[in-house]
Design an enzyme around this catalytic site. Structure first.
Site, PDB file in Angstrom:
ATOM      1  N   ARG A 152       0.825  -1.228   0.000  1.00  0.00           N
ATOM      2  CA  ARG A 152       0.000   0.000   0.000  1.00  0.00           C
ATOM      3  C   ARG A 152       0.852   1.268   0.000  1.00  0.00           C
ATOM      4  O   ARG A 152       0.498   2.280   0.609  1.00  0.00           O
ATOM      5  CB  ARG A 152      -0.952   0.039   1.206  1.00  0.00           C
ATOM      6  CG  ARG A 152      -2.038  -1.028   1.188  1.00  0.00           C
ATOM      7  CD  ARG A 152      -2.954  -0.865  -0.023  1.00  0.00           C
ATOM      8  NE  ARG A 152      -4.098  -1.768   0.021  1.00  0.00           N
ATOM      9  CZ  ARG A 152      -4.099  -3.011  -0.458  1.00  0.00           C
ATOM     10  NH1 ARG A 152      -3.019  -3.517  -1.037  1.00  0.00           N
ATOM     11  NH2 ARG A 152      -5.201  -3.740  -0.401  1.00  0.00           N
ATOM     12  N   SER A 220     -11.131  -0.765   2.077  1.00  0.00           N
ATOM     13  CA  SER A 220     -10.522  -0.909   3.416  1.00  0.00           C
ATOM     14  C   SER A 220     -10.201   0.484   3.947  1.00  0.00           C
ATOM     15  O   SER A 220      -9.441   1.220   3.304  1.00  0.00           O
ATOM     16  CB  SER A 220      -9.220  -1.698   3.341  1.00  0.00           C
ATOM     17  OG  SER A 220      -9.441  -2.986   2.847  1.00  0.00           O
ATOM     18  N   GLU A 316      -5.899   3.796   5.586  1.00  0.00           N
ATOM     19  CA  GLU A 316      -5.392   3.628   4.218  1.00  0.00           C
ATOM     20  C   GLU A 316      -5.904   4.774   3.347  1.00  0.00           C
ATOM     21  O   GLU A 316      -5.205   5.229   2.439  1.00  0.00           O
ATOM     22  CB  GLU A 316      -5.890   2.287   3.645  1.00  0.00           C
ATOM     23  CG  GLU A 316      -5.501   2.099   2.195  1.00  0.00           C
ATOM     24  CD  GLU A 316      -6.229   0.966   1.496  1.00  0.00           C
ATOM     25  OE1 GLU A 316      -6.062  -0.195   1.889  1.00  0.00           O
ATOM     26  OE2 GLU A 316      -6.956   1.255   0.524  1.00  0.00           O
TER      27      GLU A 316
HETATM   28  P1  FAD Z   1      -8.662   8.563  -6.052  1.00  0.00           P
HETATM   29  O1  FAD Z   1      -9.417   8.074  -4.873  1.00  0.00           O
HETATM   30  O2  FAD Z   1      -9.320   9.569  -6.907  1.00  0.00           O
HETATM   31  O3  FAD Z   1      -7.256   9.122  -5.569  1.00  0.00           O
HETATM   32  C1  FAD Z   1      -6.536   8.413  -4.585  1.00  0.00           C
HETATM   33  C2  FAD Z   1      -5.239   9.174  -4.297  1.00  0.00           C
HETATM   34  O4  FAD Z   1      -4.399   9.163  -5.451  1.00  0.00           O
HETATM   35  C3  FAD Z   1      -5.456  10.659  -3.983  1.00  0.00           C
HETATM   36  O5  FAD Z   1      -4.462  11.031  -3.065  1.00  0.00           O
HETATM   37  C4  FAD Z   1      -5.253  11.343  -5.310  1.00  0.00           C
HETATM   38  O6  FAD Z   1      -4.824  12.688  -5.187  1.00  0.00           O
HETATM   39  C5  FAD Z   1      -4.162  10.492  -5.934  1.00  0.00           C
HETATM   40  N1  FAD Z   1      -4.266  10.417  -7.398  1.00  0.00           N
HETATM   41  C6  FAD Z   1      -5.287   9.927  -8.133  1.00  0.00           C
HETATM   42  N2  FAD Z   1      -4.972   9.941  -9.439  1.00  0.00           N
HETATM   43  C7  FAD Z   1      -3.734  10.460  -9.530  1.00  0.00           C
HETATM   44  C8  FAD Z   1      -2.849  10.721 -10.625  1.00  0.00           C
HETATM   45  N3  FAD Z   1      -3.192  10.455 -11.876  1.00  0.00           N
HETATM   46  N4  FAD Z   1      -1.631  11.251 -10.349  1.00  0.00           N
HETATM   47  C9  FAD Z   1      -1.258  11.538  -9.081  1.00  0.00           C
HETATM   48  N5  FAD Z   1      -2.054  11.308  -8.010  1.00  0.00           N
HETATM   49  C10 FAD Z   1      -3.273  10.775  -8.235  1.00  0.00           C
HETATM   50  N6  FAD Z   1      -7.507  -0.801  -3.116  1.00  0.00           N
HETATM   51  C11 FAD Z   1      -6.661  -1.868  -3.157  1.00  0.00           C
HETATM   52  O7  FAD Z   1      -5.436  -1.695  -3.155  1.00  0.00           O
HETATM   53  N7  FAD Z   1      -7.146  -3.145  -3.201  1.00  0.00           N
HETATM   54  C12 FAD Z   1      -8.455  -3.424  -3.183  1.00  0.00           C
HETATM   55  O8  FAD Z   1      -8.865  -4.595  -3.213  1.00  0.00           O
HETATM   56  C13 FAD Z   1      -9.368  -2.324  -3.121  1.00  0.00           C
HETATM   57  N8  FAD Z   1     -10.699  -2.557  -3.072  1.00  0.00           N
HETATM   58  C14 FAD Z   1     -11.545  -1.493  -2.991  1.00  0.00           C
HETATM   59  C15 FAD Z   1     -12.928  -1.769  -2.931  1.00  0.00           C
HETATM   60  C16 FAD Z   1     -13.825  -0.721  -2.868  1.00  0.00           C
HETATM   61  C17 FAD Z   1     -15.310  -1.034  -2.798  1.00  0.00           C
HETATM   62  C18 FAD Z   1     -13.367   0.627  -2.881  1.00  0.00           C
HETATM   63  C19 FAD Z   1     -14.344   1.761  -2.858  1.00  0.00           C
HETATM   64  C20 FAD Z   1     -12.005   0.902  -2.926  1.00  0.00           C
HETATM   65  C21 FAD Z   1     -11.080  -0.161  -2.972  1.00  0.00           C
HETATM   66  N9  FAD Z   1      -9.698   0.055  -3.016  1.00  0.00           N
HETATM   67  C22 FAD Z   1      -8.835  -1.006  -3.097  1.00  0.00           C
HETATM   68  C23 FAD Z   1      -9.155   1.438  -2.998  1.00  0.00           C
HETATM   69  C24 FAD Z   1      -9.178   2.130  -4.391  1.00  0.00           C
HETATM   70  O9  FAD Z   1      -9.895   1.368  -5.316  1.00  0.00           O
HETATM   71  C25 FAD Z   1      -7.742   2.344  -4.920  1.00  0.00           C
HETATM   72  O10 FAD Z   1      -6.939   3.067  -4.021  1.00  0.00           O
HETATM   73  C26 FAD Z   1      -7.743   3.044  -6.281  1.00  0.00           C
HETATM   74  O11 FAD Z   1      -6.444   3.027  -6.833  1.00  0.00           O
HETATM   75  C27 FAD Z   1      -8.224   4.494  -6.202  1.00  0.00           C
HETATM   76  O12 FAD Z   1      -8.407   4.968  -7.527  1.00  0.00           O
HETATM   77  P2  FAD Z   1      -9.114   6.351  -7.804  1.00  0.00           P
HETATM   78  O13 FAD Z   1      -8.966   6.640  -9.252  1.00  0.00           O
HETATM   79  O14 FAD Z   1     -10.505   6.326  -7.291  1.00  0.00           O
HETATM   80  O15 FAD Z   1      -8.207   7.319  -6.940  1.00  0.00           O
HETATM   81  N1  EPU Z   2     -11.455 -10.979   8.770  1.00  0.00           N
HETATM   82  C1  EPU Z   2     -12.225 -11.098   9.910  1.00  0.00           C
HETATM   83  N2  EPU Z   2     -13.237 -10.204  10.095  1.00  0.00           N
HETATM   84  C2  EPU Z   2     -13.528  -9.217   9.201  1.00  0.00           C
HETATM   85  C3  EPU Z   2     -12.719  -9.079   8.038  1.00  0.00           C
HETATM   86  C4  EPU Z   2     -11.688  -9.981   7.849  1.00  0.00           C
HETATM   87  O1  EPU Z   2     -11.996 -11.978  10.754  1.00  0.00           O
HETATM   88  O2  EPU Z   2     -14.465  -8.453   9.445  1.00  0.00           O
HETATM   89  C5  EPU Z   2     -10.366 -11.956   8.557  1.00  0.00           C
HETATM   90  C6  EPU Z   2     -10.691 -12.896   7.390  1.00  0.00           C
HETATM   91  O3  EPU Z   2     -11.485 -13.986   7.795  1.00  0.00           O
HETATM   92  C7  EPU Z   2      -9.297 -13.318   6.954  1.00  0.00           C
HETATM   93  C8  EPU Z   2      -8.466 -12.062   7.209  1.00  0.00           C
HETATM   94  O4  EPU Z   2      -9.200 -11.263   8.151  1.00  0.00           O
HETATM   95  O5  EPU Z   2      -8.813 -14.348   7.790  1.00  0.00           O
HETATM   96  C9  EPU Z   2      -8.183 -11.261   5.941  1.00  0.00           C
HETATM   97  O6  EPU Z   2      -9.414 -10.900   5.331  1.00  0.00           O
HETATM   98  P1  EPU Z   2      -9.536 -10.699   3.730  1.00  0.00           P
HETATM   99  O7  EPU Z   2      -8.914 -11.835   3.024  1.00  0.00           O
HETATM  100  O8  EPU Z   2     -10.946 -10.337   3.439  1.00  0.00           O
HETATM  101  O9  EPU Z   2      -8.593  -9.476   3.397  1.00  0.00           O
HETATM  102  P2  EPU Z   2      -8.245  -8.142   4.172  1.00  0.00           P
HETATM  103  O10 EPU Z   2      -6.876  -8.265   4.741  1.00  0.00           O
HETATM  104  O11 EPU Z   2      -9.341  -7.774   5.110  1.00  0.00           O
HETATM  105  C10 EPU Z   2      -7.069  -7.098   2.103  1.00  0.00           C
HETATM  106  C11 EPU Z   2      -7.024  -5.772   1.428  1.00  0.00           C
HETATM  107  C12 EPU Z   2      -8.201  -5.621   0.467  1.00  0.00           C
HETATM  108  C13 EPU Z   2      -8.132  -6.741  -0.567  1.00  0.00           C
HETATM  109  C14 EPU Z   2      -8.203  -8.085   0.175  1.00  0.00           C
HETATM  110  C15 EPU Z   2      -8.083  -9.275  -0.743  1.00  0.00           C
HETATM  111  C16 EPU Z   2      -5.865  -4.237   2.896  1.00  0.00           C
HETATM  112  C17 EPU Z   2      -5.971  -3.081   3.831  1.00  0.00           C
HETATM  113  N3  EPU Z   2      -7.016  -4.685   2.402  1.00  0.00           N
HETATM  114  O12 EPU Z   2      -8.222  -7.109   2.949  1.00  0.00           O
HETATM  115  O13 EPU Z   2      -8.051  -4.370  -0.212  1.00  0.00           O
HETATM  116  O14 EPU Z   2      -9.198  -6.645  -1.464  1.00  0.00           O
HETATM  117  O15 EPU Z   2      -7.109  -8.144   1.135  1.00  0.00           O
HETATM  118  O16 EPU Z   2      -6.768  -9.463  -1.131  1.00  0.00           O
HETATM  119  O17 EPU Z   2      -4.758  -4.702   2.619  1.00  0.00           O
HETATM  120  C18 EPU Z   2      -8.560  -2.050  -0.066  1.00  0.00           C
HETATM  121  O18 EPU Z   2      -7.342  -1.852   0.034  1.00  0.00           O
HETATM  122  O19 EPU Z   2      -9.397  -1.112  -0.107  1.00  0.00           O
HETATM  123  C19 EPU Z   2      -9.060  -3.437  -0.133  1.00  0.00           C
HETATM  124  C20 EPU Z   2     -10.357  -3.752  -0.168  1.00  0.00           C
END
Ligand code: FAD
Ligand code: EPU
Length: 331
Positions: A152, A220, A316
């Site tokens: 991250r 997250s 995050e």
């Molecule tokens: P924004 O939210 O618009 O911007 C995020 C940051 O980046 C801000 O600081 C912004 O200023 C900067 N920024 C954006 N674009 C640029 C650019 N072109 N140049 C310089 N700076 C820039 N993240 C994960 O890592 N794994 C996941 O599994 C994951 N799951 C998600 C699930 C949900 C339901 C949601 C809502 C979010 C999730 N995220 C996850 C977080 C998010 O999807 C990522 O961080 C994504 O990269 C954000 O993209 P955005 O275009 O919306 O960025």
């Molecule tokens: N868990 C719980 N309770 C909860 C949630 C999770 O006990 O309420 C336990 C799960 O059972 C599992 C462990 O925590 O044993 C990890 O959970 P999971 O695999 O769902 O992943 P996570 O660590 O909670 C991370 C990322 C997600 C990404 C998933 C899948 C971060 C901060 N989050 O979640 O990214 O999608 O792994 O790889 O690293 C995001 O960054 O926005 C995001 C959604």
């Protein structure tokens, strides 16, 4: 004033002084404003207040694909929707991004926090990142090493003093499908095609994560804490089922969602905000939430986890006040 409600997936009703859609490098070069914030889809941001500056909405959508032996070099404009790119590449038999299917947001934001899911981080398949410096008016190409990708994190997240806009991401992908199945929920499964793997990831995500078009959230809210072995040993003595993953440099990653659940904060509701019933790491807008309610709930969760486990959670999401990014230590 410029309405930011559609540009933050929390769905908070906030505004900025101005907003400009950027469709090309030429548009970016014309930007004169001070106090500029670049956004993609706002799926990783929390606004605690109206933003007293200009928000640039990135919609640079150029795309080129070149074959180089059994590799593909894909140069993607930063404003392309990441998930649309992944779907399109799979349909062209270009592989490597399947596990990141369905992550919201743009290509350009993805390297900033090195988005990751289901055992893959985007930095694994990035060759270069191209930026434009809004102060010095120069473009610069960062090699993968210069991007300093980590969990991250990247150079772009840790060096905030320079107003760098990512304009293009260059991926090195493969013509051969070799599924990455190290995530617990994928190991032991087999996938004949990349589409099958993508469908599995999409359904896993649907089971756990709220759809921002229905329930406001930013994924997250907190990072998973990275700790050393002594902390893991002490926790394991008290909680033998605690999930622990190996991280870099001999350190370990804990599951913040597990800690939050065990601290009694899963599925709770405080006013108009709460934590998601199926994944407590996600703070949700239960309708008409105000920024201060999100901040208060996040602080409550941090205090409960600190109190129970002596672990300090770090948000995050990128948090912005009226003047710019805010550190949680000052909130
Ligand atoms: P924004 O939210 O618009 O911007 C995020 C940051 O980046 C801000 O600081 C912004 O200023 C900067 N920024 C954006 N674009 C640029 C650019 N072109 N140049 C310089 N700076 C820039 N993240 C994960 O890592 N794994 C996941 O599994 C994951 N799951 C998600 C699930 C949900 C339901 C949601 C809502 C979010 C999730 N995220 C996850 C977080 C998010 O999807 C990522 O961080 C994504 O990269 C954000 O993209 P955005 O275009 O919306 O960025
Ligand atoms: N868990 C719980 N309770 C909860 C949630 C999770 O006990 O309420 C336990 C799960 O059972 C599992 C462990 O925590 O044993 C990890 O959970 P999971 O695999 O769902 O992943 P996570 O660590 O909670 C991370 C990322 C997600 C990404 C998933 C899948 C971060 C901060 N989050 O979640 O990214 O999608 O792994 O790889 O690293 C995001 O960054 O926005 C995001 C959604």
């Amino acid at each position: 004033m410029f309405d930011l409600t559609p540009y933050n997936t929390f769905g908070l009703a906030v505004q900025s002084k101005d907003g400009v859609v950027i469709s090309s490098l030429a548009d970016l070069k014309r930007v004169q404003a001070d106090n500029v914030l670049i956004l993609g889809h706002g799926s990783d941001v929390l606004f605690t207040d109206d933003y007293n500056g200009t928000v640039l909405i990135n919609q640079i959508k150029s795309l080129s694909v070149e074959k180089d032996g059994d590799k593909y070099i894909v140069k993607a404009g930063a404003g392309i929707v990441l998930d649309s790119l992944i779907e399109s590449l799979i349909s062209q038999n270009i592989f490597g991004l399947e596990n990141l299917s369905s992550i919201p947001g743009t290509v350009g934001a993805a390297p900033i926090q090195n988005v990751g899911a289901y055992g893959v981080e985007i930095g694994d398949v990035i060759k270069e990142v191209v930026t434009y410096d809004l102060q010095r008016h120069i473009t610069q190409t960062f090699s993968k090493e210069e991007c300093e990708f980590a969990y991250r994190s990247s150079y772009f997240k840790t060096h905030k003093s320079r107003p760098l806009v990512i304009t293009q991401v260059v991926f090195e992908l493969s013509s051969k499908f070799s599924p990455k199945l190290i995530y617990k929920g994928l190991s032991g499964e087999s996938f004949a095609t990349a589409s099958d793997l993508r469908n599995k990831i999409v359904s896993l995500r649907k089971e756990k994560l709220p759809d921002p078009s229905l329930v406001g959230n930013a994924g997250s809210f907190f990072k998973n804490p990275i700790v050393d072995k002594s902390v893991v040993d002490a926790l394991r003595k008290k909680y033998d089922s605690i999930p622990v993953y190996e991280a870099e440099n001999g350190l370990f990653k804990l599951a913040a969602g597990w800690l939050i659940e065990k601290a009694g904060c899963k599925g709770i509701t405080h006013g108009n905000v709460g934590t998601w019933e199926k994944q407590s790491l996600v703070i949700v807008n239960r309708g008409n939430a105000k920024p201060h309610e999100v901040v208060a709930l996040a602080k409550y969760i941090m205090a409960e986890v600190l109190n129970k486990f002596n672990i300090k959670l770090e948000p995050e999401v990128r948090t912005y006040g009226s003047k710019g990014e805010i550190s949680w230590d000052t909130l």
